[in-house]
Write a protein that holds these residues in place. Structure first.
Motif, PDB file in Angstrom:
ATOM      1  N   GLU A  23      36.328  22.002   0.393  1.00 41.21           N
ATOM      2  CA  GLU A  23      37.736  22.394   0.366  1.00 41.21           C
ATOM      3  C   GLU A  23      37.894  23.679  -0.436  1.00 41.21           C
ATOM      4  OE1 GLU A  23      40.846  19.414  -0.296  1.00 41.21           O
ATOM      5  OE2 GLU A  23      39.252  17.913  -0.322  1.00 41.21           O
ATOM      6  N   VAL A  24      38.543  24.655   0.175  1.00 44.66           N
ATOM      7  CA  VAL A  24      38.828  25.924  -0.498  1.00 44.66           C
ATOM      8  C   VAL A  24      40.336  26.138  -0.379  1.00 44.66           C
ATOM      9  CG1 VAL A  24      38.297  28.381  -0.641  1.00 44.66           C
ATOM     10  CG2 VAL A  24      36.569  26.776   0.206  1.00 44.66           C
ATOM     11  N   PRO A  25      41.095  25.681  -1.358  1.00 44.94           N
ATOM     12  CA  PRO A  25      42.562  25.759  -1.259  1.00 44.94           C
ATOM     13  C   PRO A  25      43.042  27.182  -1.003  1.00 44.94           C
ATOM     14  CG  PRO A  25      41.921  24.378  -3.120  1.00 44.94           C
ATOM     15  CD  PRO A  25      40.665  25.010  -2.606  1.00 44.94           C
ATOM     16  N   GLY A  26      43.944  27.302  -0.032  1.00 40.02           N
ATOM     17  CA  GLY A  26      44.538  28.601   0.267  1.00 40.02           C
ATOM     18  C   GLY A  26      43.696  29.493   1.156  1.00 40.02           C
ATOM     19  N   TYR A  27      42.502  29.028   1.528  1.00 40.77           N
ATOM     20  CA  TYR A  27      41.616  29.863   2.358  1.00 40.77           C
ATOM     21  C   TYR A  27      41.708  29.431   3.817  1.00 40.77           C
ATOM     22  CZ  TYR A  27      37.358  31.939   4.276  1.00 40.77           C
ATOM     23  OH  TYR A  27      36.463  32.644   5.035  1.00 40.77           O
ATOM     24  N   ASP A  28      41.911  30.393   4.701  1.00 41.68           N
ATOM     25  CA  ASP A  28      41.989  30.141   6.140  1.00 41.68           C
ATOM     26  C   ASP A  28      40.831  30.875   6.816  1.00 41.68           C
ATOM     27  OD1 ASP A  28      42.558  29.782   8.792  1.00 41.68           O
ATOM     28  OD2 ASP A  28      44.582  30.621   8.713  1.00 41.68           O
ATOM     29  N   ALA A  29      39.797  30.141   7.211  1.00 41.95           N
ATOM     30  CA  ALA A  29      38.601  30.750   7.787  1.00 41.95           C
ATOM     31  C   ALA A  29      38.898  31.522   9.057  1.00 41.95           C
ATOM     32  CB  ALA A  29      37.549  29.674   8.062  1.00 41.95           C
ATOM     33  N   LYS A  30      39.970  31.176   9.752  1.00 41.53           N
ATOM     34  CA  LYS A  30      40.283  31.845  11.018  1.00 41.53           C
ATOM     35  C   LYS A  30      40.673  33.316  10.813  1.00 41.53           C
ATOM     36  CE  LYS A  30      43.455  28.928  12.398  1.00 41.53           C
ATOM     37  NZ  LYS A  30      43.392  27.915  11.319  1.00 41.53           N
ATOM     38  N   LEU A  31      41.027  33.683   9.588  1.00 46.08           N
ATOM     39  CA  LEU A  31      41.421  35.061   9.315  1.00 46.08           C
ATOM     40  C   LEU A  31      40.225  36.004   9.171  1.00 46.08           C
ATOM     41  CD1 LEU A  31      44.235  34.487   6.662  1.00 46.08           C
ATOM     42  CD2 LEU A  31      44.522  34.959   9.113  1.00 46.08           C
ATOM     43  N   ASN A  33      25.406  33.025   2.702  1.00 43.19           N
ATOM     44  CA  ASN A  33      26.152  31.827   2.332  1.00 43.19           C
ATOM     45  C   ASN A  33      27.608  32.161   2.002  1.00 43.19           C
ATOM     46  OD1 ASN A  33      23.977  29.830   2.386  1.00 43.19           O
ATOM     47  ND2 ASN A  33      23.133  30.992   0.674  1.00 43.19           N
ATOM     48  N   PHE A  34      28.430  31.155   2.010  1.00 43.35           N
ATOM     49  CA  PHE A  34      29.856  31.343   1.708  1.00 43.35           C
ATOM     50  C   PHE A  34      30.073  31.470   0.200  1.00 43.35           C
ATOM     51  CE2 PHE A  34      34.071  29.674   0.613  1.00 43.35           C
ATOM     52  CZ  PHE A  34      34.866  30.493   1.403  1.00 43.35           C
ATOM     53  N   SER A  35      30.983  32.336  -0.175  1.00 45.96           N
ATOM     54  CA  SER A  35      31.449  32.458  -1.552  1.00 45.96           C
ATOM     55  C   SER A  35      32.972  32.426  -1.538  1.00 45.96           C
ATOM     56  CB  SER A  35      30.968  33.772  -2.183  1.00 45.96           C
ATOM     57  OG  SER A  35      31.703  34.068  -3.359  1.00 45.96           O
ATOM     58  N   SER A  36      33.540  31.581  -2.372  1.00 45.17           N
ATOM     59  CA  SER A  36      35.002  31.506  -2.420  1.00 45.17           C
ATOM     60  C   SER A  36      35.596  32.666  -3.206  1.00 45.17           C
ATOM     61  CB  SER A  36      35.444  30.182  -3.058  1.00 45.17           C
ATOM     62  OG  SER A  36      35.007  30.100  -4.402  1.00 45.17           O
ATOM     63  N   ASN A  37      34.753  33.513  -3.785  1.00 40.85           N
ATOM     64  CA  ASN A  37      35.254  34.665  -4.540  1.00 40.85           C
ATOM     65  C   ASN A  37      35.437  35.903  -3.666  1.00 40.85           C
ATOM     66  OD1 ASN A  37      35.120  33.155  -6.975  1.00 40.85           O
ATOM     67  ND2 ASN A  37      32.919  33.596  -7.110  1.00 40.85           N
ATOM     68  N   ARG A  38      34.588  36.066  -2.657  1.00 41.00           N
ATOM     69  CA  ARG A  38      34.618  37.289  -1.853  1.00 41.00           C
ATOM     70  C   ARG A  38      35.940  37.542  -1.134  1.00 41.00           C
ATOM     71  NH1 ARG A  38      28.943  36.013   0.549  1.00 41.00           N
ATOM     72  NH2 ARG A  38      27.509  36.940  -0.965  1.00 41.00           N
ATOM     73  N   PRO A  39      36.707  36.506  -0.739  1.00 41.12           N
ATOM     74  CA  PRO A  39      37.985  36.806  -0.091  1.00 41.12           C
ATOM     75  C   PRO A  39      38.896  37.710  -0.915  1.00 41.12           C
ATOM     76  CG  PRO A  39      37.422  34.525   0.297  1.00 41.12           C
ATOM     77  CD  PRO A  39      36.394  35.058  -0.665  1.00 41.12           C
ATOM     78  N   SER A  40      38.750  37.706  -2.234  1.00 38.32           N
ATOM     79  CA  SER A  40      39.584  38.588  -3.055  1.00 38.32           C
ATOM     80  C   SER A  40      39.308  40.058  -2.756  1.00 38.32           C
ATOM     81  CB  SER A  40      39.363  38.302  -4.543  1.00 38.32           C
ATOM     82  OG  SER A  40      39.975  37.081  -4.912  1.00 38.32           O
ATOM     83  N   LEU A  41      38.102  40.384  -2.333  1.00 36.11           N
ATOM     84  CA  LEU A  41      37.797  41.744  -1.887  1.00 36.11           C
ATOM     85  C   LEU A  41      38.195  41.945  -0.427  1.00 36.11           C
ATOM     86  CD1 LEU A  41      34.311  42.563  -3.489  1.00 36.11           C
ATOM     87  CD2 LEU A  41      36.560  43.414  -4.169  1.00 36.11           C
ATOM     88  N   MET A  42      37.837  40.969   0.421  1.00 33.79           N
ATOM     89  CA  MET A  42      38.143  41.128   1.851  1.00 33.79           C
ATOM     90  C   MET A  42      39.646  41.154   2.097  1.00 33.79           C
ATOM     91  SD  MET A  42      35.105  39.004   3.799  1.00 33.79           S
ATOM     92  CE  MET A  42      35.302  37.427   2.962  1.00 33.79           C
TER      93      MET A  42
END
Length: 698
Positions: free
Chosen positions: A422-430, A480-489
């Motif tokens: 679970e990654v709250p607030g993360y939408d993989a489809k984006l 691998n997935f990182s829940s931190n990288r979305p802050s850059l993407m």
């Protein structure tokens, strides 16, 4: 008295370390190192002038990044919001119990838990048991990390190792799981791992070499006795090799594994008779590596003997080293690398790599067909403790897909999704990911994995681009997935992993072509991959950034010397940058173990080659990218003084005025802060550094 404004003004001035010429001698030539004085090997404290310099660098870094403090705080909040605070790992079965780790909201560290059950499922009527309360153990510690845990065969005792300095110096401890009593037995100065014998009283462990902090002799400890009376079981004479201890899947043997870059040896002790002298199971052979496990009266061996990318064989229990009796289970293949295996009572699971992607197969069963997933997806064997478990665990992830943990039911062949992270607030489809192939200057094809947010970036030559890499030791940098990288993407960054030579993404040949006298291929590949990404439109030429850590920091330093004009900024995490000086000094942890990775600079050809690319030795009077360099004061893998000296010399020699920052964690080692939330501050600092340079610090 100095006013606050004066203090801020001083902090805003870059510190220049004093220069004290020191001669670094070698059989192949002497060199002058004007910052050698920054080295202090004391394991408990450092000289005042060293601390003063590091603190001045920290103050300067803080002052330069102070205008970005609000964004850094925002990023920490974002990244923390993507962490499910009350979370747990999927339970794994082992001999009548299901084990897992769970976090409670606000906790930096997990609790080790278990619950009774059978091989199919937990007993819903049984109560969960707390085995190890890490938050309680970490209380009052500036740093705390559990190295390994092992439950005794009868399930009544727990052994674990803990590090309270960040220097990977562990203490072995024990607990009675029935009474909750923590035994007074404590063995300091050990490596992480240990292995129980079947008497539920004897534990095999490895004492650290007090100087290099690497593999020392193997001892056995009997619970309730003084550690000073522990018996030495085995000591490896060749200090360039690593030693490990483990139990076989069958539980019949304790295995002592000796391994190096180009050889291996396996020794065993019957787990039922721990006082029995060790016996060599598989002798060491030059250029031959192997690992072995035991189940159902036979040995299963992964080996590269006459098999560049490894093969899997089985051998009789009492004649494992007799090649004529070996039976091939998985043959050697040019296009597929056998990376690992797990033994079960219903078959053998193997993890393989083809075209930079991993896959899992179960031998001899239709249910184990390789999973057909898109390139850039990582399918890996999961934790598998008990060969009698009803399920085989595997995981699936990618740069944009949070990890999914599956259990394949070995009888029915049906997969069961145990947990989707679970990654709250993360939408993989984006988000999207893609595998590219970049041409190298010598005709190779370099795999590159790219990820981006679809509504924020595209291949139009406008996006800020972050290229990351490693390329050493044959370790593959999996996407691998990182829940931190979305802050850059989310702020428009494209993130690319360059799978350069020195890793094993394309097999053992890919690894060999990026080490020793081929090491420069790693650096060339990274530059070539970056140029290919720009040509394909994946980044704006004036907004290209790079990041690598440890040996990946060596990659960054060499690339900065080779192609500084290509990158606007770099982040070098705990970078290995003083290659020749470190590899000449056997007292430094890891040095002797790594001569077969980089070369032995006591030999003239290796010395000259290493000197030609060593980042510290090749800093010139020219313009460099902006740099943020990190280190830990108690780092035992890359000593703090390597990054410190690198920044000091870079500041003195470069001709540009780009930011050059050094951040030292004064309480941690190679991995940075130990808590799951504490580490976010360090990651956010790197992100604001990059975002500011990219003009995206909003």
């Amino acid at each position: 008295m100095t006013s606050p404004s004066q203090m801020l003004q001083v902090a805003a001035t870059p510190p220049f370390a004093r220069q004290v010429p020191h001669t670094v001698k070698s059989p192949n030539g002497d060199r002058i190192d004007e910052y050698y004085w920054l080295r202090d090997d004391d394991p408990k404290t450092k000289r005042p002038e060293v601390i003063q310099y590091l603190e001045a660098e920290n103050a300067y870094t803080d002052a330069k990044l102070a205008p970005l403090a609000g964004l850094q705080k925002q990023l920490v909040a974002e990244m923390r919001a993507r962490i499910k605070e009350d979370d747990s790992t999927p339970p794994v079965y082992d001999r009548g119990w299901w084990y897992w780790r769970e976090f409670k909201a606000g906790d930096e560290y997990p609790r080790l838990m278990r619950q009774r059950g059978n091989a199919e499922r937990m007993d819903a009527k049984a109560k969960p048991e707390l085995l190890l309360d890490q938050p309680a153990l970490a209380k009052g510690q500036a740093y705390y990390r559990v190295g390994a845990t092992a439950v005794s065969p009868n399930g009544q005792l727990l052994a674990w190792t803990e590090d309270t300095t960040g220097r990977r110096i562990h203490t072995l401890r024990f607990k009675n799981l029935a009474t909750g009593q923590i035994y007074p037995d404590a063995v300091p100065g050990t490596l992480e791992g240990m292995a129980w014998a079947n008497d539920n009283r004897t534990v095999f462990y490895i004492l650290q070499d007090p100087v290099t902090l690497q593999s020392g002799p193997v001892y056995r400890h009997v619970l309730g006795t003084d550690a000073k009376s522990d018996v030495k079981v085995y000591e490896e004479a060749d200090k360039t090799l690593f030693v490990g201890v483990d139990r076989t899947a069958s539980g019949k043997y304790v295995v002592i594994g000796v391994r190096g870059t180009e050889t291996a040896e396996t020794l065993v002790v019957p787990a039922d008779k721990p006082a029995t002298p060790v016996k060599v199971l598989l002798k060491r052979r030059d250029k031959v590596r192997h690992s072995a496990d035991h189940l159902n009266g036979r040995w299963v061996i992964r080996t590269n003997e006459n098999a560049l990318n490894f093969k899997l064989v089985s051998a009789p229990e009492n004649a494992a080293d007799v090649r004529s009796l070996w039976r091939t289970l998985v043959p050697a293949r040019d296009q597929a690398t056998l990376e690992g295996f797990a033994l079960t009572t219903r078959g053998i699971a193997v993890e393989e790599r083809v075209n930079a992607d991993t896959r899992v197969r179960l031998l001899g069963q239709a249910a184990g067909k390789a999973l057909d997933l898109p390139a850039g997806t990582v399918v890996a064997l999961g934790e598998h403790r008990d060969p009698a478990a009803a399920h085989l665990r595997y995981t699936v992830t990618s740069m944009v897909q949070p990890t999914a943990t599956y259990d394949l039911h070995l009888k029915s062949g049906k997969p069961v999704l145990r947990k989707l992270r679970e990654v709250p607030g993360y939408d993989a489809k984006l988000y999207a990911t893609e595998r590219l192939w970049a041409p190298s200057r010598d005709g190779k094809r370099i795999p590159v994995t790219v990820a981006w947010r679809k509504d924020k970036a595209q291949a139009n030559g406008q996006a800020p681009l972050l290229v990351v890499g490693y390329g050493s030791y044959g370790y593959s940098y999996d996407p691998n997935f990182s829940s931190n990288r979305p802050s850059l993407m989310d702020r428009g960054f494209v993130i690319a992993i360059a799978h350069v030579r020195g890793g094993a993404e394309l097999g053992e040949g890919w690894y060999a072509d990026g080490r020793m006298m081929n090491k420069k291929n790693s650096f060339n590949d990274f530059v070539d991959a970056t140029q290919a990404l720009l040509k394909a439109g994946w980044g704006a030429p004036d907004k290209v950034f790079a990041n690598g850590g440890s040996a990946g920091g060596l990659l960054m330093g060499a690339v900065a010397n080779q192609a500084p004009q290509l990158y606007k900024g770099m982040v070098l995490d705990v970078p290995f940058v003083d290659v020749v000086t470190t590899m000449l000094d056997e007292s430094i942890p890891l040095t002797a173990n790594e001569w077969q990775q980089w070369g032995d600079p006591r030999e003239k050809p290796a010395y000259d080659y290493m000197l030609s690319y060593s980042p510290y030795d090749n800093i010139e009077a020219k313009a460099y990218p902006a740099m943020l360099v990190t280190t830990g004061l108690w780092d035992s893998q890359v000593q703090y003084y390597e990054p410190a000296k690198y920044v000091a010399r870079m500041r003195a020699r470069r001709t540009d005025s780009n930011p050059l920052l050094l951040a030292t964690n004064m309480k941690a080692g190679h991995g940075g802060a130990s808590g799951r939330f504490e580490i976010l501050n360090e990651i956010a600092r790197e992100y604001v550094f990059l975002l500011d340079l990219a003009g995206a610090a909003k």
